[in-house]
Motif scaffolding. Structure first.
Motif, PDB file in Angstrom:
ATOM      1  N   LEU A 200      18.811  47.017  31.990  1.00  0.00           N
ATOM      2  CA  LEU A 200      18.048  47.391  33.188  1.00  0.00           C
ATOM      3  C   LEU A 200      16.778  46.554  33.317  1.00  0.00           C
ATOM      4  CD1 LEU A 200      18.438  51.272  32.971  1.00  0.00           C
ATOM      5  CD2 LEU A 200      19.225  49.843  34.867  1.00  0.00           C
ATOM      6  N   ALA A 201      16.179  46.211  32.180  1.00  0.00           N
ATOM      7  CA  ALA A 201      14.932  45.455  32.197  1.00  0.00           C
ATOM      8  C   ALA A 201      15.178  43.947  32.330  1.00  0.00           C
ATOM      9  CB  ALA A 201      14.149  45.744  30.905  1.00  0.00           C
ATOM     10  N   SER A 202      16.464  43.541  32.233  1.00  0.00           N
ATOM     11  CA  SER A 202      16.772  42.110  32.223  1.00  0.00           C
ATOM     12  C   SER A 202      16.874  41.536  33.640  1.00  0.00           C
ATOM     13  CB  SER A 202      18.098  41.879  31.492  1.00  0.00           C
ATOM     14  OG  SER A 202      19.174  42.242  32.345  1.00  0.00           O
ATOM     15  N   HIS A 207      21.606  44.349  39.437  1.00  0.00           N
ATOM     16  CA  HIS A 207      23.050  44.532  39.477  1.00  0.00           C
ATOM     17  C   HIS A 207      23.451  45.826  38.755  1.00  0.00           C
ATOM     18  CE1 HIS A 207      27.227  43.338  39.636  1.00  0.00           C
ATOM     19  NE2 HIS A 207      27.327  43.553  38.344  1.00  0.00           N
ATOM     20  N   VAL A 208      22.858  46.057  37.582  1.00  0.00           N
ATOM     21  CA  VAL A 208      23.160  47.265  36.809  1.00  0.00           C
ATOM     22  C   VAL A 208      22.741  48.500  37.602  1.00  0.00           C
ATOM     23  CG1 VAL A 208      22.705  48.505  34.653  1.00  0.00           C
ATOM     24  CG2 VAL A 208      22.862  46.006  34.646  1.00  0.00           C
ATOM     25  N   ARG A 209      21.571  48.419  38.238  1.00  0.00           N
ATOM     26  CA  ARG A 209      21.052  49.550  39.000  1.00  0.00           C
ATOM     27  C   ARG A 209      21.937  49.943  40.178  1.00  0.00           C
ATOM     28  NH1 ARG A 209      15.573  49.819  37.258  1.00  0.00           N
ATOM     29  NH2 ARG A 209      15.205  47.611  36.925  1.00  0.00           N
ATOM     30  N   SER A 210      22.721  48.986  40.705  1.00  0.00           N
ATOM     31  CA  SER A 210      23.517  49.277  41.903  1.00  0.00           C
ATOM     32  C   SER A 210      24.871  49.908  41.548  1.00  0.00           C
ATOM     33  CB  SER A 210      23.743  47.999  42.712  1.00  0.00           C
ATOM     34  OG  SER A 210      24.641  47.141  42.036  1.00  0.00           O
ATOM     35  N   TYR A 211      25.135  50.106  40.263  1.00  0.00           N
ATOM     36  CA  TYR A 211      26.402  50.738  39.837  1.00  0.00           C
ATOM     37  C   TYR A 211      26.386  52.216  40.239  1.00  0.00           C
ATOM     38  CZ  TYR A 211      30.257  51.972  36.696  1.00  0.00           C
ATOM     39  OH  TYR A 211      31.447  52.419  36.173  1.00  0.00           O
ATOM     40  N   PRO A 212      27.443  52.670  40.928  1.00  0.00           N
ATOM     41  CA  PRO A 212      27.397  54.047  41.427  1.00  0.00           C
ATOM     42  C   PRO A 212      27.483  55.101  40.327  1.00  0.00           C
ATOM     43  CG  PRO A 212      29.513  53.021  41.953  1.00  0.00           C
ATOM     44  CD  PRO A 212      28.664  51.957  41.349  1.00  0.00           C
ATOM     45  N   VAL A 213      26.578  56.032  40.356  1.00  0.00           N
ATOM     46  CA  VAL A 213      26.558  57.181  39.444  1.00  0.00           C
ATOM     47  C   VAL A 213      26.172  58.399  40.286  1.00  0.00           C
ATOM     48  CG1 VAL A 213      25.651  58.156  37.304  1.00  0.00           C
ATOM     49  CG2 VAL A 213      25.766  55.678  37.565  1.00  0.00           C
ATOM     50  N   PRO A 214      27.174  59.133  40.795  1.00  0.00           N
ATOM     51  CA  PRO A 214      26.865  60.242  41.709  1.00  0.00           C
ATOM     52  C   PRO A 214      25.896  61.280  41.152  1.00  0.00           C
ATOM     53  CG  PRO A 214      29.185  59.689  41.856  1.00  0.00           C
ATOM     54  CD  PRO A 214      28.625  58.864  40.720  1.00  0.00           C
ATOM     55  N   ALA A 215      25.820  61.434  39.834  1.00  0.00           N
ATOM     56  CA  ALA A 215      24.877  62.398  39.248  1.00  0.00           C
ATOM     57  C   ALA A 215      23.435  61.945  39.439  1.00  0.00           C
ATOM     58  CB  ALA A 215      25.156  62.593  37.760  1.00  0.00           C
ATOM     59  N   LEU A 216      23.244  60.683  39.856  1.00  0.00           N
ATOM     60  CA  LEU A 216      21.927  60.088  40.119  1.00  0.00           C
ATOM     61  C   LEU A 216      21.072  59.958  38.866  1.00  0.00           C
ATOM     62  CD1 LEU A 216      21.023  61.765  43.548  1.00  0.00           C
ATOM     63  CD2 LEU A 216      22.523  59.817  43.068  1.00  0.00           C
ATOM     64  N   GLU A 217      21.700  60.070  37.709  1.00  0.00           N
ATOM     65  CA  GLU A 217      20.986  59.807  36.456  1.00  0.00           C
ATOM     66  C   GLU A 217      22.010  59.377  35.419  1.00  0.00           C
ATOM     67  OE1 GLU A 217      19.117  63.552  35.649  1.00  0.00           O
ATOM     68  OE2 GLU A 217      20.957  64.479  34.956  1.00  0.00           O
TER      69      GLU A 217
ATOM     70  N   ARG B 276      29.695  48.262  46.771  1.00  0.00           N
ATOM     71  CA  ARG B 276      28.685  47.680  47.652  1.00  0.00           C
ATOM     72  C   ARG B 276      27.894  48.762  48.368  1.00  0.00           C
ATOM     73  NH1 ARG B 276      32.202  44.499  50.251  1.00  0.00           N
ATOM     74  NH2 ARG B 276      32.253  45.934  51.987  1.00  0.00           N
ATOM     75  N   GLU B 277      28.608  49.821  48.764  1.00  0.00           N
ATOM     76  CA  GLU B 277      27.965  50.852  49.587  1.00  0.00           C
ATOM     77  C   GLU B 277      27.133  51.853  48.781  1.00  0.00           C
ATOM     78  OE1 GLU B 277      31.175  52.709  51.620  1.00  0.00           O
ATOM     79  OE2 GLU B 277      31.365  51.112  53.116  1.00  0.00           O
ATOM     80  N   ALA B 278      27.391  51.917  47.473  1.00  0.00           N
ATOM     81  CA  ALA B 278      26.780  52.976  46.662  1.00  0.00           C
ATOM     82  C   ALA B 278      25.250  53.059  46.800  1.00  0.00           C
ATOM     83  CB  ALA B 278      27.187  52.825  45.203  1.00  0.00           C
ATOM     84  N   PRO B 279      24.529  51.927  46.718  1.00  0.00           N
ATOM     85  CA  PRO B 279      23.063  52.042  46.809  1.00  0.00           C
ATOM     86  C   PRO B 279      22.625  52.610  48.161  1.00  0.00           C
ATOM     87  CG  PRO B 279      23.693  49.899  45.914  1.00  0.00           C
ATOM     88  CD  PRO B 279      24.949  50.542  46.412  1.00  0.00           C
ATOM     89  N   VAL B 284      23.379  55.962  43.412  1.00  0.00           N
ATOM     90  CA  VAL B 284      23.056  55.250  42.177  1.00  0.00           C
ATOM     91  C   VAL B 284      21.928  55.976  41.453  1.00  0.00           C
ATOM     92  CG1 VAL B 284      23.762  53.040  43.171  1.00  0.00           C
ATOM     93  CG2 VAL B 284      21.359  53.713  43.244  1.00  0.00           C
ATOM     94  N   ALA B 285      21.887  55.777  40.139  1.00  0.00           N
ATOM     95  CA  ALA B 285      20.836  56.393  39.338  1.00  0.00           C
ATOM     96  C   ALA B 285      19.513  55.700  39.631  1.00  0.00           C
ATOM     97  CB  ALA B 285      21.188  56.272  37.857  1.00  0.00           C
ATOM     98  N   ASP B 286      18.452  56.464  39.616  1.00  0.00           N
ATOM     99  CA  ASP B 286      17.141  55.902  39.934  1.00  0.00           C
ATOM    100  C   ASP B 286      16.312  55.773  38.669  1.00  0.00           C
ATOM    101  OD1 ASP B 286      14.813  55.054  41.025  1.00  0.00           O
ATOM    102  OD2 ASP B 286      14.239  56.995  41.867  1.00  0.00           O
TER     103      ASP B 286
END
Lengths: 290, 290
Positions: A200-202, A207-217, B276-279, B284-286
């Motif tokens: 995440l820090a790289s 790109h990593v941040r845009s990976y879908p995670v419906p739990a939002l965490e 692509r649409e997830a963000p 996405v996780a914040d």
């Protein structure tokens, strides 16, 4: 006597599970490539695995109450062979060799780490998964090597697909379930480990941040360990060959209707054969007293 | 304030879960068609479901910490309409109406009962599952009525497939996961309830006994309740839209390679679109602070 084998015990989810087991008063045989583990061994090589098996057998005193196969290597370009060796044979070769020790316990529990990436990684060749399931890591790595930019994610997903299939096929047999062993898979999504924090820090953090995670965490090693502990407990007496997906909803978002799936008509003859053969194969419950 | 909704609370797995929750000090709103439940209602009819929703809303005080949808009807010839009404709308209609009460809690947990029969019942028409997923129980029941000897098992499997799909599709949305609700499925195999005991003792007991169960024993309501309790606990904070199969290995025996399954090439465009649409969709996780 007895105790639990935990591979990958020096960090991440393996470490978390090993600590919990010890806190609950269990003996733990921790295996890791890092110094300080009870058994220091490199599961990426045949020699390392053989040495690990010998050391585990000796420490177990002939009985293992459970095993958690958490050692794993992520998708790293140029390390595809390492990935498939550790993720597949690092689990299957050890489990096959240690099956007698598991069968010697009363309802031993085995938890193998799969991944939710098995169902969402594109362009994984069927052939590579088959080779890996049979343990042909060298041939599989040669195939993977031809995939260019896809090689690292394919090596990872194919290794986790292969180990998942191996677990599901072996778990239901007389040698495993029939011998009282309950073997299942946990399939995590992104877990907030030092590795994920670094990603995440790289530079590719966006790109990593845009990976879908419906739990939002993201998941945490603690929460994943909760599931592994349940899968090692008597709660799992009736769980065999299952995949417990703990991934914040990514799989359900990306493949909602893929599973559970209706039995296709072409699958009916095989199903009927399996149903007919089950009693003869000793794969039915015995309640003749009811 | 707060508390847990449990449907089917008068018997079997629902009763077991309700008792455990009460023993742990939680308020339970038990719903059942049988006298003695906190809310006596027939979930097979629109009127019964509406009455149940009103009563649950009032008793909840506006907040539900969780819901366990255990009410269900088995495969009974001639009762196909009842089966699909209770197994589908008895869960989905209540959950849709009570979503605000669940969203008002801090990470409410929902557990819906699916079944391992979803993946092994032959000749389930795709159309029936689609109709049921949209709540069109009357049209679905007419289709099922034409299936002759298959009608009862198809009604059961189709109802559990439909409710499983509904859960997986809804669970990942902003309205559910995005509102902090963690909704998942449990898929049991044969569980030693009074119903199964009666089947084993009946004329068709031989047939029931020949059903493959690699664990060589049936599940118990107690063991299944262990999993539901874990799925209601903070362990499930990172579990969304998952199917937890607890079936003694029947699914893994009958469909070992069906899941986890590689992403087929035809699924790649949809996958790339979802990624692509997830963000933009807020899926996405914040962790912008890392």
């Amino acid at each position: 006597m007895g105790g639990f084998l935990v591979t990958g015990s020096a960090s991440g989810m393996g470490e978390q599970v090993a600590n919990r087991l010890r806190a609950d008063g269990h003996e733990v045989i921790g295996v890791d490539v890092a110094d300080g583990a009870d058994v220091v061994a490199d599961l990426a090589t045949r020699e390392g695995r053989s040495a690990a098996i010998l050391a585990i057998r000796e420490r177990s005193g002939g009985v293992l109450d459970g095993a958690v196969m958490a050692a794993g290597v992520g998708a790293i370009r140029g390390r595809e062979r390492l990935t498939v060796e550790v993720n597949v044979l690092g689990a299957t070769a050890l489990l096959e060799a240690l099956r007698p020790q598991l069968a010697a316990a009363d309802k031993a529990k085995v938890v193998v780490f799969g991944s939710n990436s098995t169902t969402s990684t594109p362009f994984v060749p069927r052939r590579v998964v088959s080779l890996l399931e049979r343990g042909e890591t060298e041939r599989a790595a040669r195939w993977i090597g031809r995939l260019g930019a896809l090689s690292a994610p394919v090596a990872y997903a194919a290794s986790k697909l292969a180990v998942s299939r191996w677990v599901r096929r072996a778990a239901v047999t007389r040698e495993w379930a029939g011998a009282g062993i309950r073997m299942n898979l946990i399939a995590p999504g992104p877990v907030l480990t030092p590795l994920l924090r670094a990603q995440l820090a790289s530079g590719s953090g966006r790109h990593v941040r845009s990976y879908p995670v419906p739990a939002l965490e993201y998941g945490t090693p603690e929460r994943l360990a909760d599931w592994v502990m349940t899968m090692l407990s008597p709660a799992a007496d009736f769980m065999v060959g299952s995949v417990v997906t703990v991934d914040g909803g990514t799989e359900a978002l990306l493949r909602p209707t893929a599973w559970p799936a209706r039995l296709p008509v072409r699958g009916v003859p095989r199903m009927l054969r399996l149903l007919r053969e089950a009693p003869r194969r000793g794969q039915v419950a015995d309640y003749s007293d009811i």
